[in-house]
Design an enzyme around this catalytic site. Structure first.
Site, PDB file in Angstrom:
ATOM      1  N   ASP A  65     -12.188 -35.937 -21.043  1.00 19.30           N
ATOM      2  CA  ASP A  65     -12.072 -36.650 -19.148  1.00 19.30           C
ATOM      3  C   ASP A  65     -13.409 -35.783 -18.539  1.00 19.30           C
ATOM      4  OD1 ASP A  65     -10.664 -34.116 -19.639  1.00 19.30           O
ATOM      5  OD2 ASP A  65      -9.304 -34.584 -18.329  1.00 19.30           O
ATOM      6  N   GLU A 123      -7.731 -33.657 -19.911  1.00 22.39           N
ATOM      7  CA  GLU A 123      -7.566 -31.911 -19.645  1.00 22.39           C
ATOM      8  C   GLU A 123      -6.385 -32.188 -18.021  1.00 22.39           C
ATOM      9  OE1 GLU A 123      -7.970 -28.463 -18.356  1.00 22.39           O
ATOM     10  OE2 GLU A 123      -9.357 -29.511 -17.818  1.00 22.39           O
TER      11      GLU A 123
HETATM   12 ZN   LIG Z   1     -12.018 -29.016 -14.448  1.00 20.66          ZN
HETATM   13 ZN   LIG Z   2     -12.836 -28.272 -17.313  1.00 20.30          ZN
END
Ligand SMILES: [Zn+2]
Ligand SMILES: [Zn+2]
Length: 379
Positions: A65, A123
């Site tokens: 991401d 994440e």
């Molecule tokens: Zn980050």
């Molecule tokens: Zn990262």
């Protein structure tokens, strides 16, 4: 690998929306002859590479991401998506893991067991790693170890950063509702002031850090937002506080809801109010296995361009690689990517973040070599 990285860099996608990215990843993995699963944990992709016979299963993970940041770099490969940018180097992580998949699939007859290439969504606060685990990514075949890396400009190109044991903190969040009784500012005796209670609650919570926990145990208790009150001449009847707790110590972490509740309850009751505490356990702490760290250090020593490894300090930041490392022994290590001479030294999450792409080959080769050693010789 640089083309791949720049392709992802031009087309960044926010957490849990990594559809194009996942499509490119899945096609590449299929092209290598891997068994591919898509939509694992919503937008995650898993490629399974089978070696020459039974053995262990090593999980290699990259996050996919990007961040809600408008890129300010003037490079040919700058982000084409407004207000979305790969400012955390995840574009590089994907390119490195795809390259490691290419190299290891060419050597599939040289090692026993399996390599599971895991491309996780979200994440940056979405817990995509947890979603993939809930979707069975650690099973079939069962994973025995895990490796992942993060590019970082805090270290120069050629240096790898390792930390045994607790390396990154947990990321929990809490909401505190403080309830009083509304009334006229001129008649405080008829009301219960939720704002005054909040002020004392915020101060009292810091005694957890300064007086209740050893000064040798890192702990953050942070109130980040406060909402309450409607007018200058009204006594606020309720206030909502939101914040986060960070620690490396799982036992301390588990005790935090009780400790915080005791303090908030005591203060609000003393001041004639009531409270509610909603504590959410988020990312666990990142705990590295020292044998797996050693495996990475030994692999890195054989990689051209690596000048050495260094023990990095533990940090209070967090990463959802922690969900994988909670289940299996592993190593989450840092690959130095800064090159100050080229102006490539901005920190992660900065709108001008970029890194020296020479770091890509170092990261990909290190993780591929470590994987081979793990599967052939064990750890
Ligand atoms: Zn980050
Ligand atoms: Zn990262």
């Amino acid at each position: 690998m640089i083309d791949l990285r720049r392709n992802f860099h031009q087309h960044p996608e926010l957490g849990m929306e990594e559809k194009r990215t996942a499509g490119v990843v899945a096609n590449r993995l299929k092209g290598l002859g891997l068994e591919v699963r898509t939509e694992v944990g919503k937008t995650g992709v898993v490629g399974l590479l089978e070696g020459r016979g039974p053995g262990k299963t090593l999980l290699l993970r990259a996050d996919m991401d990007a961040l809600p940041i408008q890129e300010e770099n003037n490079v040919p490969y700058r982000s084409r998506n407004k207000n979305v940018m790969h400012a955390c180097g995840h574009d590089g992580h994907i390119a490195m893991l795809l390259t490691a998949a290419q190299v290891l699939s060419a050597h599939r007859k040289d090692f026993p067991g399996f390599v599971k290439f895991v491309f996780q969504p979200g994440e940056e606060g979405f817990g995509g790693g947890r979603l993939m685990i809930e979707d069975g990514v650690l099973k079939d075949p069962p994973v025995s170890g895990a490796l992942a890396l993060h590019l970082i400009n805090r270290l120069p190109l050629g240096i790898l950063g390792l930390r045994g044991g607790p390396a990154m903190a947990c990321m929990d969040d809490f909401t505190i509702h403080i309830k009083g009784k509304g009334g006229h500012a001129a008649n405080p005796e008829e009301a219960v002031d939720a704002i005054l209670m909040s002020a004392q609650v915020i101060s009292a919570l810091q005694s957890l850090v300064s007086k209740e926990v050893s000064p040798l145990t890192p702990l953050v208790v942070h109130v980040g937002t406060i909402h309450g009150g409607n007018a200058f001449n009204i006594v606020a009847d309720k206030v909502q506080l939101r914040g986060t707790v960070r620690t490396h110590d799982e036992t301390l972490r588990r005790s935090m809801p009780e400790r915080m509740d005791r303090i908030v309850k005591g203060v609000t009751e003393a001041l004639r109010g009531t409270h509610e505490l909603d504590y959410q356990f988020g990312y666990p702490p990142v705990i590295n296995d020292s044998a797996m760290n050693q495996l990475v250090a030994t692999a890195a020593a054989k990689v051209a361009g690596v000048n050495g490894t260094t023990e990095v300090p533990a940090v209070m930041a967090s990463d959802d690689m922690a969900f994988f490392l909670k289940e299996v022994p592993g190593s989450y290590f840092f690959v130095g990517a800064a090159n100050a001479e080229k102006g490539l030294d901005k920190p992660l999450h900065n709108s001008m973040f970029d890194f020296d792409e020479e770091a890509l080959v170092i990261g990909a080769e290190t993780i591929a070599r470590a994987a081979l050693t793990y599967l052939i010789e064990g750890c």
